[in-house]
Design an enzyme around this catalytic site. Structure first.
Site, PDB file in Angstrom:
ATOM      1  N   TYR A  57       0.842  -1.191   0.000  1.00 35.58           N
ATOM      2  CA  TYR A  57       0.000   0.000   0.000  1.00 35.58           C
ATOM      3  C   TYR A  57       0.879   1.245   0.000  1.00 35.58           C
ATOM      4  O   TYR A  57       1.537   1.572   0.972  1.00 35.58           O
ATOM      5  CB  TYR A  57      -0.925   0.012   1.220  1.00 35.58           C
ATOM      6  CG  TYR A  57      -1.816  -1.197   1.341  1.00 35.58           C
ATOM      7  CD1 TYR A  57      -2.164  -1.972   0.228  1.00 35.58           C
ATOM      8  CD2 TYR A  57      -2.324  -1.593   2.581  1.00 35.58           C
ATOM      9  CE1 TYR A  57      -2.976  -3.082   0.347  1.00 35.58           C
ATOM     10  CE2 TYR A  57      -3.147  -2.703   2.704  1.00 35.58           C
ATOM     11  CZ  TYR A  57      -3.458  -3.447   1.589  1.00 35.58           C
ATOM     12  OH  TYR A  57      -4.265  -4.549   1.723  1.00 35.58           O
ATOM     13  N   HIS A 124       0.656 -11.877   1.178  1.00 34.23           N
ATOM     14  CA  HIS A 124      -0.392 -11.069   0.552  1.00 34.23           C
ATOM     15  C   HIS A 124      -0.981 -11.737  -0.689  1.00 34.23           C
ATOM     16  O   HIS A 124      -2.200 -11.728  -0.901  1.00 34.23           O
ATOM     17  CB  HIS A 124       0.193  -9.699   0.186  1.00 34.23           C
ATOM     18  CG  HIS A 124      -0.826  -8.634  -0.002  1.00 34.23           C
ATOM     19  ND1 HIS A 124      -0.492  -7.299  -0.024  1.00 34.23           N
ATOM     20  CD2 HIS A 124      -2.169  -8.673  -0.169  1.00 34.23           C
ATOM     21  CE1 HIS A 124      -1.579  -6.576  -0.206  1.00 34.23           C
ATOM     22  NE2 HIS A 124      -2.610  -7.375  -0.297  1.00 34.23           N
ATOM     23  N   GLY A 206     -18.172  -3.796  -0.067  1.00 34.68           N
ATOM     24  CA  GLY A 206     -18.153  -3.750  -1.527  1.00 34.68           C
ATOM     25  C   GLY A 206     -17.430  -2.532  -2.060  1.00 34.68           C
ATOM     26  O   GLY A 206     -17.862  -1.924  -3.038  1.00 34.68           O
ATOM     27  N   GLY A 213     -24.208   2.983  -2.917  1.00 29.95           N
ATOM     28  CA  GLY A 213     -24.818   2.483  -4.135  1.00 29.95           C
ATOM     29  C   GLY A 213     -24.065   2.933  -5.370  1.00 29.95           C
ATOM     30  O   GLY A 213     -22.873   3.261  -5.301  1.00 29.95           O
TER      31      GLY A 213
END
Length: 342
Positions: A57, A124, A206, A213
């Protein structure tokens, strides 16, 4: 925040962790360092003590950030980081699991995190050139030296998990598990439960979809990973908006937000699962903490199961060139094929 046992070898963590990736990597430009340090320390004070990062990262910058945030409170957290994936000059990803790399990567992470031990050290991604027994053998040496306490895998196949666990107990497997990513329920989750391995779902919201949304794609930065994910593209996103609309209905009935409902669904999978939602805002962190205590009835779980999963979601997790690094493609060669490097 409740605490749970992760795996069967003694690691105790907060029932929900904090994924730190988005503070430095993948979701647009890095966020202001002072704000992120404040967020991490607020999370720890609130009982979210299981922190997740990786040398990938940034690369490297997220570990440095987490290390700064833990000044003076290192003993209050369970720190997880990862090795194996590195970014090449041409933008491709190289994966390594050879013993020399395992050791050098761990020592570099210890320096960046400014600590003398890592609570949970993950591979990872799986190096398909190196037998998993060789990689885990090298990690086992790090346990014996006190540099890491527990061993984990990320995005590993069921057979790789079994082979690894035979060399040294695997404490946790990190995987993507959410209402729109449920393939892991077929083999990976049952294998972990059979072996007493903890499950750490990443992206349980998600990647923000279950909170906002289809609007989550509005105003994304050019370097935001989500602009390149099939689930967020064109007709796929239009189709998946229907799932979000149904989730909104169910969450209103429950009296919570859609993201909280989706996160509660992961929590209600069992106490052997510790999701690590990421956020860069204290307001969202507080919402996620509340979601950890939402109990869903069997009827509510069935309703959520009915609107998600195979055939209900359009678009793969990643494009084809990156899928080879996921659990579905990650068996390693047999140990008998390994020739030790000089």
């Amino acid at each position: 925040m409740e605490r749970i046992k992760l795996g069967s070898k003694g690691l105790e963590v907060s029932a929900q962790g904090l994924g730190c990736m988005g503070m430095s990597h993948s979701y647009g430009p890095p966020k202001p360092e002072d704000d992120m340090i404040r967020l991490i320390r607020y999370a720890v004070k609130s009982g979210v003590t299981f922190l997740d990062t990786s040398d990938f990262y940034g690369p490297f910058t997220n570990e440095i950030l987490v290390g700064k945030a833990l000044k003076g409170i290192r003993d209050k957290v369970q720190l997880a980081t990862k090795f194996a994936a590195s970014l090449c000059d041409d933008g491709s990803v190289q994966v390594r699991g050879d013993p020399a790399y395992v050791r050098s990567a761990c020592e570099a992470s210890l320096k960046r995190l400014d600590t003398n031990y890592i609570d949970l050290y993950y591979q990872h991604r799986i190096d398909t050139k190196v037998p998993i027994e060789v990689t885990i053998g090298a990690m086992k040496e790090l346990v014996e030296e006190g540099k890491i306490k527990y061993i984990g895998l990320s995005e590993a196949s069921a057979s790789t998990i079994r082979r690894a666990h035979a060399v040294h107990p695997i404490t946790a497997v990190q995987l993507e598990w959410s209402l729109w990513c449920r393939d892991v329920e077929e083999e990976i989750v049952p294998t972990c439960r059979e072996l007493g391995i903890g499950i750490v779902p990443f992206s349980p919201l998600g990647r923000g979809f279950f909170s906002l949304g289809p609007n989550v794609v509005n105003n994304l930065a050019d370097n935001d990973l989500r602009k390149k994910l099939p689930m967020f593209e064109g007709s796929n996103l239009e189709h998946n908006a229907g799932l979000f609309a149904r989730l909104e209905e169910l969450s209103k009935r429950k009296g919570c937000g859609p993201g909280q409902m989706a996160l509660a669904w992961v929590h209600n999978q069992g106490r052997d699962a510790c999701p690590i939602p990421g956020t860069t805002k204290i307001e969202n962190l507080n919402k996620n903490i509340k979601a950890s205590s939402i109990k869903l009835t069997d009827e509510e779980m069935n309703e959520l199961n009915a609107i998600s999963g195979k055939g209900k979601v359009k678009g793969d997790r990643y494009h084809e060139e990156y899928m080879k690094f996921t659990w579905a493609y990650s068996d390693t060669p047999p140990l008998s094929s390994w020739v030790a490097q000089p």
